[in-house]
Motif scaffolding. Structure first.
Motif, PDB file in Angstrom:
ATOM      1  N   THR A  87       0.839  -1.198   0.000  1.00 44.27           N
ATOM      2  CA  THR A  87       0.000   0.000   0.000  1.00 44.27           C
ATOM      3  C   THR A  87       0.871   1.244   0.000  1.00 44.27           C
ATOM      4  N   ASP A  88       0.490   2.212  -0.844  1.00 44.14           N
ATOM      5  CA  ASP A  88       1.270   3.444  -0.913  1.00 44.14           C
ATOM      6  C   ASP A  88       0.380   4.564  -1.439  1.00 44.14           C
ATOM      7  N   PHE A  89       0.854   5.789  -1.322  1.00 41.16           N
ATOM      8  CA  PHE A  89       0.165   6.945  -1.880  1.00 41.16           C
ATOM      9  C   PHE A  89       0.471   7.054  -3.374  1.00 41.16           C
ATOM     10  N   ARG A  90      -0.549   7.401  -4.152  1.00 47.22           N
ATOM     11  CA  ARG A  90      -0.395   7.613  -5.587  1.00 47.22           C
ATOM     12  C   ARG A  90      -0.989   8.973  -5.948  1.00 47.22           C
ATOM     13  N   THR A  91      -0.521   9.551  -7.046  1.00 45.15           N
ATOM     14  CA  THR A  91      -1.077  10.824  -7.507  1.00 45.15           C
ATOM     15  C   THR A  91      -2.222  10.554  -8.483  1.00 45.15           C
ATOM     16  N   VAL A  92      -3.275  11.366  -8.399  1.00 39.13           N
ATOM     17  CA  VAL A  92      -4.441  11.216  -9.266  1.00 39.13           C
ATOM     18  C   VAL A  92      -4.044  11.576 -10.702  1.00 39.13           C
ATOM     19  N   PRO A  93      -4.296  10.698 -11.682  1.00 37.32           N
ATOM     20  CA  PRO A  93      -4.023  11.049 -13.087  1.00 37.32           C
ATOM     21  C   PRO A  93      -4.912  12.219 -13.509  1.00 37.32           C
ATOM     22  N   GLU A  94      -4.325  13.201 -14.142  1.00 36.16           N
ATOM     23  CA  GLU A  94      -5.064  14.415 -14.485  1.00 36.16           C
ATOM     24  C   GLU A  94      -5.572  14.372 -15.916  1.00 36.16           C
ATOM     25  N   PHE A  95      -6.732  14.965 -16.137  1.00 36.36           N
ATOM     26  CA  PHE A  95      -7.282  15.098 -17.480  1.00 36.36           C
ATOM     27  C   PHE A  95      -6.696  16.314 -18.204  1.00 36.36           C
ATOM     28  N   GLY A  96      -6.125  17.232 -17.476  1.00 37.24           N
ATOM     29  CA  GLY A  96      -5.608  18.465 -18.064  1.00 37.24           C
ATOM     30  C   GLY A  96      -6.190  19.671 -17.355  1.00 37.24           C
ATOM     31  N   THR A  97      -5.667  20.840 -17.653  1.00 39.73           N
ATOM     32  CA  THR A  97      -6.103  22.063 -16.989  1.00 39.73           C
ATOM     33  C   THR A  97      -7.424  22.561 -17.563  1.00 39.73           C
ATOM     34  N   ILE A  98      -8.140  23.341 -16.763  1.00 32.46           N
ATOM     35  CA  ILE A  98      -9.396  23.945 -17.203  1.00 32.46           C
ATOM     36  C   ILE A  98      -9.308  25.461 -17.046  1.00 32.46           C
ATOM     37  N   THR A  99     -10.146  26.146 -17.788  1.00 31.62           N
ATOM     38  CA  THR A  99     -10.192  27.604 -17.721  1.00 31.62           C
ATOM     39  C   THR A  99     -10.856  28.052 -16.426  1.00 31.62           C
ATOM     40  N   ASN A 100     -10.274  29.044 -15.788  1.00 33.87           N
ATOM     41  CA  ASN A 100     -10.836  29.585 -14.566  1.00 33.87           C
ATOM     42  C   ASN A 100     -12.203  30.220 -14.834  1.00 33.87           C
ATOM     43  N   GLU A 101     -13.235  29.824 -14.077  1.00 37.40           N
ATOM     44  CA  GLU A 101     -14.590  30.325 -14.280  1.00 37.40           C
ATOM     45  C   GLU A 101     -15.068  31.230 -13.143  1.00 37.40           C
ATOM     46  N   TYR A 102     -14.142  31.818 -12.414  1.00 36.67           N
ATOM     47  CA  TYR A 102     -14.560  32.661 -11.293  1.00 36.67           C
ATOM     48  C   TYR A 102     -15.530  33.752 -11.736  1.00 36.67           C
ATOM     49  N   LYS A 103     -15.279  34.378 -12.890  1.00 40.45           N
ATOM     50  CA  LYS A 103     -16.118  35.484 -13.364  1.00 40.45           C
ATOM     51  C   LYS A 103     -17.164  35.036 -14.384  1.00 40.45           C
ATOM     52  N   VAL A 104     -17.311  33.727 -14.575  1.00 42.04           N
ATOM     53  CA  VAL A 104     -18.334  33.198 -15.481  1.00 42.04           C
ATOM     54  C   VAL A 104     -19.638  33.041 -14.717  1.00 42.04           C
TER      55      VAL A 104
END
Length: 290
Positions: A87-104
């Protein structure tokens, strides 16, 4: 592989109550929280979060960061196995970055009980899989690098959230520092503010005391069945943007196979499909493919 996320199941010929957005249940090792996500205002961010849940990439997820009176954070790591099957810690595979929607859409401040996307400091559009829950009114985050996108809020279970507000020990909660290291897959593991349910004295004790989070999602898509002419009906629903929305039917409740009626990529607006059957027992459902 595409995964199905069932937001609407059986629908008979009557009008349904409409809910504002996706409802998410966070089942944790210390209790359950219910959240409403802001599909309409933050469609890309919510769709991204749902994609991680439905793809299985958030399995064996745990709270990875605890900053009392600030935030708890997750989405970066999961519990897996090393090359020797330990058993060990693993990093979550990423789909890629997304555009910031704070002002959407509508703007939501980083106040107590809200969920927002984490990202790399100084990089506005760098959010991927990691998210955090605000433990207090962190309004200063609204002005950092274009604002941290809030995409939902806790509707029940604040008693669980409140376990993390004070500094440890809070009840039985403790915090440990896992010194940064690389696992067998050369993934960087940095867990220096890791919350656990009990005091641990050895590395292998950590895994049974982590605060795990399991997710379930549901949504009332506001499906309505309206007669158009004799023997013809129109099925309308609130579509989910950017994913395949499928309308299916079967000719009796509880029996038979589902048959495709309509398939379309959602826009986030109301959509419609026509049915020419005069069968009064026909049942419809909408499902989403991420």
């Amino acid at each position: 592989m595409k995964r199905l996320c069932w937001f609407a199941t059986l629908v008979l010929l009557f009008k349904c109550r409409i809910l504002a957005g996706t409802l998410a249940t966070f089942n944790t090792s210390v209790g359950t929280m219910e959240l409403e996500l802001y599909d309409e205002d933050k469609p890309l961010t919510v769709s991204n979060f749902i994609k991680y849940v439905t793809s299985g990439r958030f399995q064996n997820q745990f709270i990875q960061r605890w900053e009392p009176n600030f935030v708890i954070q997750a989405g970066g790591y999961y519990v897996g196995t090393g090359t020797n099957n330990e058993t060990d810690f693993r990093t979550v595979p990423e789909f890629g970055t997304i555009t910031n929607e704070y002002k959407v859409g509508r703007t939501f401040t980083n106040q107590y009980g809200t969920i927002a996307m984490a990202r790399i400091g100084g990089q506005t559009n760098s959010a991927t899989s990691q998210w955090f829950l605000n433990l207090t009114n962190n309004v200063f985050l609204d002005n950092v690098d274009g604002g941290f996108t809030v995409f939902g809020h806790v509707t029940s279970g604040t008693n669980v959230l409140n376990l993390f507000v004070p500094s440890p020990p809070a009840g039985t909660l403790q915090r440990v520092n896992i010194q940064g290291y690389y696992n067998d897959y050369h993934e960087p593991i940095v867990l220096d503010t890791l919350p656990v349910t009990n005091k641990v004295t050895a590395f292998n004790q950590v895994f049974t005391n982590l605060i795990y989070v399991n997710f379930s999602l549901r949504r009332d898509l506001g499906i309505q069945i309206k007669p158009i002419t004799a023997g013809q009906h129109q099925i309308t629903w609130n579509s989910v943007s950017g994913v395949t929305n499928i309308v299916e039917y079967r000719d009796a409740p509880g029996t038979g196979n589902w048959t495709l009626l309509s398939q379309v990529v959602g826009t986030g607006a109301a959509m419609a499909a026509s049915d020419t059957s005069s069968n009064p027992e026909r049942v419809f459902r909408v499902k989403l493919i991420y």
